[in-house]
Write an enzyme that holds these catalytic residues in place. Structure first.
Site, PDB file in Angstrom:
ATOM      1  N   HIS A  19      77.470 -38.473 -58.979  1.00  0.00           N
ATOM      2  CA  HIS A  19      76.672 -37.737 -59.962  1.00  0.00           C
ATOM      3  C   HIS A  19      76.429 -38.666 -61.144  1.00  0.00           C
ATOM      4  CE1 HIS A  19      75.063 -33.932 -61.358  1.00  0.00           C
ATOM      5  NE2 HIS A  19      75.571 -34.191 -62.542  1.00  0.00           N
ATOM      6  N   LYS A 164      67.336 -30.030 -63.718  1.00  0.00           N
ATOM      7  CA  LYS A 164      67.530 -30.944 -64.838  1.00  0.00           C
ATOM      8  C   LYS A 164      67.632 -32.358 -64.298  1.00  0.00           C
ATOM      9  CE  LYS A 164      71.086 -31.421 -68.410  1.00  0.00           C
ATOM     10  NZ  LYS A 164      71.908 -30.584 -69.310  1.00  0.00           N
ATOM     11  N   LYS A 166      68.825 -36.220 -65.339  1.00  0.00           N
ATOM     12  CA  LYS A 166      69.574 -37.041 -66.285  1.00  0.00           C
ATOM     13  C   LYS A 166      68.877 -38.394 -66.336  1.00  0.00           C
ATOM     14  CE  LYS A 166      73.377 -34.555 -67.234  1.00  0.00           C
ATOM     15  NZ  LYS A 166      73.862 -34.369 -68.622  1.00  0.00           N
ATOM     16  N   ASP A 195      67.680 -34.566 -69.633  1.00  0.00           N
ATOM     17  CA  ASP A 195      68.781 -34.841 -70.556  1.00  0.00           C
ATOM     18  C   ASP A 195      68.916 -36.348 -70.697  1.00  0.00           C
ATOM     19  OD1 ASP A 195      71.019 -34.832 -72.135  1.00  0.00           O
ATOM     20  OD2 ASP A 195      72.272 -33.663 -70.754  1.00  0.00           O
ATOM     21  N   GLU A 221      66.663 -32.755 -73.796  1.00  0.00           N
ATOM     22  CA  GLU A 221      68.009 -32.620 -74.354  1.00  0.00           C
ATOM     23  C   GLU A 221      68.527 -33.952 -74.907  1.00  0.00           C
ATOM     24  OE1 GLU A 221      70.439 -30.374 -71.673  1.00  0.00           O
ATOM     25  OE2 GLU A 221      72.308 -31.100 -72.547  1.00  0.00           O
ATOM     26  N   ASP A 246      72.878 -31.352 -77.890  1.00  0.00           N
ATOM     27  CA  ASP A 246      74.090 -31.117 -77.086  1.00  0.00           C
ATOM     28  C   ASP A 246      75.261 -31.875 -77.709  1.00  0.00           C
ATOM     29  OD1 ASP A 246      76.038 -30.647 -75.246  1.00  0.00           O
ATOM     30  OD2 ASP A 246      75.088 -31.691 -73.586  1.00  0.00           O
ATOM     31  N   LYS A 270      79.044 -25.292 -75.036  1.00  0.00           N
ATOM     32  CA  LYS A 270      80.120 -25.664 -74.111  1.00  0.00           C
ATOM     33  C   LYS A 270      81.416 -25.305 -74.821  1.00  0.00           C
ATOM     34  CE  LYS A 270      77.676 -29.634 -72.202  1.00  0.00           C
ATOM     35  NZ  LYS A 270      77.462 -31.081 -72.311  1.00  0.00           N
ATOM     36  N   GLU A 324      73.767 -24.039 -66.887  1.00  0.00           N
ATOM     37  CA  GLU A 324      73.865 -25.133 -65.898  1.00  0.00           C
ATOM     38  C   GLU A 324      75.288 -25.187 -65.342  1.00  0.00           C
ATOM     39  OE1 GLU A 324      73.227 -28.891 -67.917  1.00  0.00           O
ATOM     40  OE2 GLU A 324      74.956 -28.555 -69.212  1.00  0.00           O
TER      41      GLU A 324
HETATM   42 MN    MN Z   1      73.689 -32.599 -72.128  1.00  0.00          MN
END
Ligand code: MN
Length: 371
Positions: A19, A164, A166, A195, A221, A246, A270, A324
């Site tokens: 990931h 999403k 990255k 993001d 993001e 974030d 979070k 998410e």
């Molecule tokens: Mn993030």
């Protein structure tokens, strides 16, 4: 009913595929699991995840464990778990920062307090507004065709319709083209968000966000460094596409500054970065008052930590950008007996006692790192 002990374990859980994030590629996720017991022998369990040692944030798994064992546990022994907010208020007077460590402690105490009353933890936060929540998936293969294929399969399975990407690692312009092609292929069937994980400077952001906006991306993001409130404020004023904070949105004071200076017009929640469920509820209140859109973020927790996030997010009036909290789907194995359910593009909020998850102690033992 008093707290008798608090144990902390560091576990390394393998993922189903690499990931890729801007700062680290996860193949094994390090999680910190907390277990609190009371004098009657009842247990409460909690989890926070960390990404890439110290590369994502300041809280490493090793520091979380050391700081709980040394500085927090002595402060909570003998206290009544139902007073979780008072307990954490006392802790915060003696322990600065350490939000991840505080989350491990508070969540375990909340799980215990709710279980001992035979109710889900969300009952301690005013009750459940949502039974299920929209759930995004991160496409992270790095290959455009593979990502499109994966997204189309997930759409067909009715598992995700928010994707999403990255895109903080590698050439920004190539990454923007990668996103444009994916959004073009998926069309109106899916929302696509990106993001950047703080990887761009303001010039790069100005060029790339314009292109992303044209491509139909629905949220951008944390393009800039977490400290760059002024830059985020300029980007938010300049573009129509929502700009989400974030890494910049941690303490309630940070979130207040973001609201005041419009350094982003949406916030990724979070519990671990805010310092627990009580603090997360406060952050959500600031965002609601300021008209900032909310997103139910993840540090990629396994089922136990995800259940706690889901339960808290279920008590908030509106999650404009969905959530998410797909973590459990990314792990090869689980530390709970039961699993989180994902159905019809949503995550079902667990509603058993505590966080609704039954811990698998054999699995905790199996994956605990030998220190
Ligand atoms: Mn993030």
């Amino acid at each position: 009913m008093k707290i008798r002990s608090f144990e902390v374990y560091i576990l390394d859980l393998p993922t189903i595929r690499p990931h890729q994030l801007a700062m680290h590629t996860i193949v094994e996720q390090s999680i910190v699991v907390g277990c609190v017991t009371d004098e009657e022998g009842r247990e409460g369990w909690s989890e926070v995840a960390t990404i890439g040692g110290a590369s994502y944030g300041e809280s490493t798994p090793e520091a979380i464990k050391a700081n709980i064992d040394t500085y927090i546990t002595p402060l909570i022994l003998g206290q009544d778990p139902i007073h979780f907010d008072k307990i954490m208020n006392d802790v915060s007077k003696m322990v600065r920062g350490n939000y991840f460590a505080k989350t491990v402690v508070e969540n375990a105490i909340i799980d215990l307090a709710a279980k001992s009353k035979g109710i889900p933890a969300f009952e301690l936060f005013g009750g459940q507004i949502h039974q299920s929540l929209p759930i995004a998936w991160t496409l992270a293969s790095g290959n455009t065709d593979k990502d499109i294929e994966e997204a189309q399969q997930l759409l067909e399975q009715k598992r995700h319709n928010i994707f999403k990407l990255k895109i903080g690692k590698g050439d920004p312009y190539k990454n923007v083209e990668h996103v444009r092609q994916i959004k073009h292929a998926l069309g109106d069937q899916a929302r696509v968000t990106v993001d950047i994980n703080q990887a761009w400077d303001e010039d790069t952001s100005n060029y790339c966000i314009a292109a992303l906006q044209d491509a139909g991306v629905s949220m951008v993001e944390q393009p800039l460094q977490a400290w760059d409130f002024e830059g985020m404020s300029r980007l938010t004023a300049k573009f129509n596409v929502p700009i989400m904070a974030d890494e910049a949105a941690t303490s309630i004071q940070d979130v207040f500054r973001i609201a005041k200076y419009r350094a982003g017009n949406s916030i990724a929640l979070k519990p671990c970065k805010h310092g627990g469920m009580t603090q997360t509820k406060k952050v959500a209140g600031i965002a609601e008052a300021a008209g900032l859109g909310l997103y139910g973020g993840t540090m990629i927790e396994s089922s136990l930590g995800t259940a706690a996030c889901a339960q808290l997010y279920a008590t908030l009036p509106e999650m404009k950008f969905g959530t998410e909290i797909f973590g459990p789907l990314l792990f090869k194995d689980n530390v709970t007996v039961n699993e989180i359910r994902f159905e019809n593009f949503e995550v079902i909020v667990p509603d058993g006692p505590g966080f609704g998850m039954e811990i698998d102690k054999e699995k905790v033992k199996h994956y605990t790192r030998n220190l």
